[in-house]
Each structure stands twice: as structure tokens, then as C-alpha cells.
Scaffold this active site. Structure first.
Site: not given
Length: 497
Positions: A114, A336-337, A340, A411
Site C-alpha cells: 500500500t 462450474h464457472e 458461479h 470455493d
């Protein structure tokens, strides 16, 4: 005579050893003891690897750094707080009239990347000070007293270099201060406890009327580990949070790093700032650098938005790989994607930025999300929706195959972390509890309760979108990626079918 003592010794000792060897005396024990003695003397003098860098040759120093606060983006509040603190060094007459005690130490706390080190360098430039930097790991050794000696030498070195350079002040920067500044548990014989004690003593020895003035700036990303004696007023007087930049800060950082690069006129930095949510300054710099590398690979004269999108994926997930998957495995990954992506659009419309089957890093496919706005407070419904998005991939596999694969492991880890946040925030049926009172069985029970309920809801919602899966599957397999706008168009079209 003392000037030539070393030269005389160097010439006399070898002659003496040869003479002893000639007359039959075993000189090996003498040589052994001489080597040990030289090592001890070398270490005690502070010239060895195990001691402080009293000579200053190995210390990172930027005496005439031209690095300024204007070159740091995304940290306006932190810069403002730091400049106010540094004015105590710059405006000496004014603070003397008001009776203000100059600050001895400033602690910069925040996530990695940062800009804490950059702020310290800019502080030295702003105050026209000598800059001396060190890392906390340099002060800890297995040999008793070495760390404390290094602390003494560090402060002595800063004063010496400031006087030699004709400066009225010196900035000492210690990165990873938690290494030597951790909480003490009463074991006063430990080496790093002695090192911390010496640091506290040196900070107590910083006085307002001394010249040159010493300002200690330290950085950490684990402030909770620091000893309370180090954090109290009179030592680290200011604690400045250096947090991840918001959208405005990200845009500022991106523009800073784009200033020396040929950018395509069609590039909209606001869109890139939107898609780099939670990126640190270091990651944003890497995005711009990787985008330039992508442009160079294909001999493009300018950096396009596509190069930047590819760079974002690389910084998040790693470089693309050459993994070859079977047709069945590729289809499973696609479903699967899509699970999501569909859940993300159902929970937060407009949040999907890209759905891809490109193997990248350790993944075979991914969905990149685009938050609508920066958010710092989370409600129970929002966190539940996050869990359902994470479970969408596994739910889709169960819908079409009747089982799951190992691809859901990450996940589930994400979902469990959100459950932990819910429990520690008092947002579950357990009410307000201390996480230290939770037994493994209680964690298992509450996790099962929440995840089973949300998995059932996720399956029900995805079942209603079965047409979307079946219609968009082949498009994703063929194209390998679908951008957010195209995916939303498909979702709207096939949902109505």
C-alpha cells in the site's frame, strides 16, 4: 608508530610461524587459536555479518532522494496525516512558540503493497532529512546482544550521517517492526526482547532540543502483534493507517503509472479502476507493467484496454498455462464457472465482468467479478449472497453430474471464511459470541446449518436457469471467454425462453 603496527604484524607473524615450523614445533594449534581470536575480534568490532552495520556501507540510504508525496497515489488521508506530523520537524519556530512536543515516532500500519515504504522516503524528502532504512529481520540473531547492538548502531549511524551531510534531521525507517516489537511474555532473556528494550531506550533518548533531530518511522501489516510499550504516546505518537485505495485512489495510481506509457486513446481508466477492486498500489503498478509487456509481445505500439484486462487476470490468478484438459473435464469446468456467474448475476445484477475457461495459475477457469461500488460494511443478506455465489459452481456440478469435483475446494474455503465472519460478527443463530469460546463441534454445527441451507437455495435458483446452462455451455466452450455484457444478454434471452 600505531599507524604501521598492522603492517609490521602482517609481516612478522608469517615469518614467526615459518621459523617455529622449521625448528619442529607444531604450529597448527597456534593457527587454530589465531583464527578463533581473529573471528571474535572481527565480530566484536562490529565489522562481521553477525553484528550491526556500524560502518554504514550495507545500509540502504537515500540522502538526496527526489521521491515526493506527489508521486504516491491513493493515500490522500495518510499523506495528510503524515505531512502534519512532519511539519513538527519543518516548522520548528512555530511549534516552539505553541509549546508542542515534536513527535518521536510514526507507525504506518496497513496491508502489504500500500506504499508504506514510499511514504517514509517521501517524508525524508519533505523534511530535507537523511534517510536510513532497515528491516526488522536485520536485528534478530541467535547471539545475545547482537540485535541491541544493531539498534544502537542504527541510531548512531543516522546522527553521524546527518551531521556529515549538514542536515538538521534524520529519518530512520524500520520495516516489519513486528519482528522486534512483538508483545513480550515475561521472558527477558530472549534476544528479541533485549532488542526491543534497546529500541525503547533509544526512543526515550530522542529529545526535542537535540541536533540532529531523529524521527523514527516504522511499518507493519500486523499492528495487533506489537507491544503496548512501543505503541504508547512518547514513542510512536502517531498511528497512521495506510489502507487499500478506494476507486478514486486506484484511478489516481493507475494514471501515475500510465504517465510514462503509450496508452490507446480508447482506454478508459475509470473502467480499469472499477475492475481492480481491493487491489493494492503495488498490484496496480504491476497491472500497468504487465499490460505494457503484453503490448510488447504482439508488437503493438500502444497499450489497449484488452492488454489491461489480461494484465488484471494475470495479477489476480497468474499467467496462462498450457494444460490440456479432456472434453468431459472442460465441460465440467464450463458448467462450474457458469454456476458461479449465474448466481452472481442473480444476487448482484451487473457484477460479472468475464467468464473464462482459460487455464491460469492453479485454476482451469474463472469468473472475474466487478463490484458496483466499494463497500466496507456487510449485512447478513449480503454475506449469504456471497456464500451462494461461492457455492454456485459445486451446485451446478451436482445438477448435471450428481456429484462434485475437487475444483470446489477453494470455493468451500471461501464459504467457510464468510461463515467465520458471520459468527464473529454475531450474525448467526448463536447470537453474540466470543470465537475463543467456540469448540470445533460448535463450529462444525453452525457451518453445516448455514451451508446446507444456502446450498439448497442455490440449487433451487440454478434449476430455474437450466435453459441458460444448456444454451450458453457450447458458446463458452467454443469462445473460451464471455465478457460481462454478452453474458447478461444471454442470461436475459435464455431465461425468458
Amino acid at each position: 608508530m600505531r599507524k604501521y603496527a598492522l603492517e609490521i604484524a602482517i609481516g612478522f607473524v608469517p615469518v614467526l610461524l615459518v621459523f617455529l615450523f622449521v625448528i619442529g614445533i607444531n604450529v597448527l594449534p597456534v593457527l587454530f587459536l589465531a583464527v578463533i581470536g581473529a573471528a571474535v575480534f572481527y565480530t566484536a568490532r562490529g565489522k562481521g555479518k553477525l553484528t550491526a552495520f556500524s560502518s554504514g556501507k550495507n545500509r540502504s540510504e537515500v540522502a538526496d532522494s527526489s521521491f515526493t508525496f506527489d508521486q504516491i497515489g491513493g493515500q490522500e488521508r495518510a499523506k495528510q496525516e503524515l505531512v502534519e506530523a512532519l511539519d513538527f520537524l519543518v516548522k520548528r519556530d512555530q511549534i516552539a512558540k505553541l509549546g508542542i512536543r515534536p513527535l518521536k515516532g510514526i507507525l504506518l500500519a496497513g496491508p502489504p503493497g500500500t506504499g508504506k515504504t514510499l511514504l517514509a522516503k517521501a517524508a525524508a524528502q519533505y523534511t530535507d532529512s537523511v534517510y536510513v532504512a532497515a528491516s526488522g529481520s536485520e536485528f534478530v540473531e541467535m547471539y545475545v546482544g547482537v540485535g541491541a547492538g544493531r539498534i544502537r548502531d542504527l541510531f548512531k549511524e543516522a546522527r553521524t550521517k546527518a551531521k556529515k551531510a549538514g542536515k538538521e534531521s534524520a529519518v530512520i525507517f524500520i520495516d516489519e517492526i513486528e519482528v522486534i516489537g512483538g508483545k513480550r511474555d515475561g521472558g527477558q532473556h530472549r534476544e528479541y526482547d533485549q532488542t526491543l528494550n534497546q529500541l525503547l531506550t533509544e526512543m526515550d533518548g530522542i529529545h526535542a532540543n537535540e541536533s540532529p533531530r531523529i524521527l523514527l518511522i516504522a511499518a507493519t501489516n500486523r499492528k495487533e502483534m506489537l507491544d503496548s510499550a512501543l505503541l504508547r504516546p512518547g514513542r510512536f505518537d502517531r498511528h497512521i493507517g495506510v489502507e487499500l485505495p478506494d476507486k478514486k485512489g486506484r484511478l489516481h495510481i493507475l494514471n501515475i503509472h500510465a504517465s510514462n506509457k503509450p496508452m490507446d486513446d480508447e482506454v478508459k481508466m475509470e473502467r480499469i479502476a472499477d475492475q481492480t477492486y481491493s487491489f493494492s498500489g503495488a498490484q496496480l503498478e504491476s497491472v500497468m507493467n504487465e499490460a505494457a509487456i503484453y503490448a510488447m509481445r504482439v508488437n503493438d505500439p500502444v497499450i489497449t484496454e484488452q492488454h489491461l484486462i489480461m494484465a488484471i487476470d494475470k495479477v489476480l490468478l497468474g499467467e496462462t498455462t498450457d494444460r490440456e484438459t479432456s472434453i468431459e473435464e472442460r465441460e465440467r469446468v464450463a458448467l462450474h464457472e457458469l454456476g458461479h456467474a449465474i448466481m452472481a448475476e442473480l444476487m448482484r445484477p451487473g457484477s460479472v465482468s468475464q467468464v473464462a475457461l482459460t487455464p491460469r495459475g492453479g485454476t482451469l477457469g474463472y469468473v472475474r467479478h466487478q463490484p458496483q461500488q466499494d463497500q466496507y460494511l456487510y449485512t447478513t443478506p449480503f454475506l449469504h449472497s456471497q456464500i451462494m455465489i461461492a457455492l454456485g459452481g459445486a451446485a451446478a456440478e451436482e445438477m448435471f453430474y450428481g456429484d462434485r469435483s475437487t475444483g470446489s475446494r477453494g470455493d468451500f474455503e471461501q464459504a467457510m471464511n464468510i461463515v467465520k465472519t458471520l459468527v464473529e460478527s454475531g450474525l448467526t443463530s448463536l447470537g453474540i459470541v466470543d470465537s475463543s469460546m467456540m469448540t470445533p463441534q460448535k463450529w462444525a454445527d453452525i457451518s453445516r446449518e448455514i451451508l446446507d441451507e444456502l446450498m439448497a437455495k442455490t440449487k433451487n435458483l440454478l434449476e430455474e436457469q437450466r435453459n441458460v446452462f444448456q444454451s450458453s455451455l457450447q458458446t463458452l466452450i467454443k469462445e473460451e471467454s464471455i465478457d460481462g455484457e454478452s453474458f447478461r444478454s444471454m442470461l436475459k434471452l435464455y431465461s425468458a425462453a
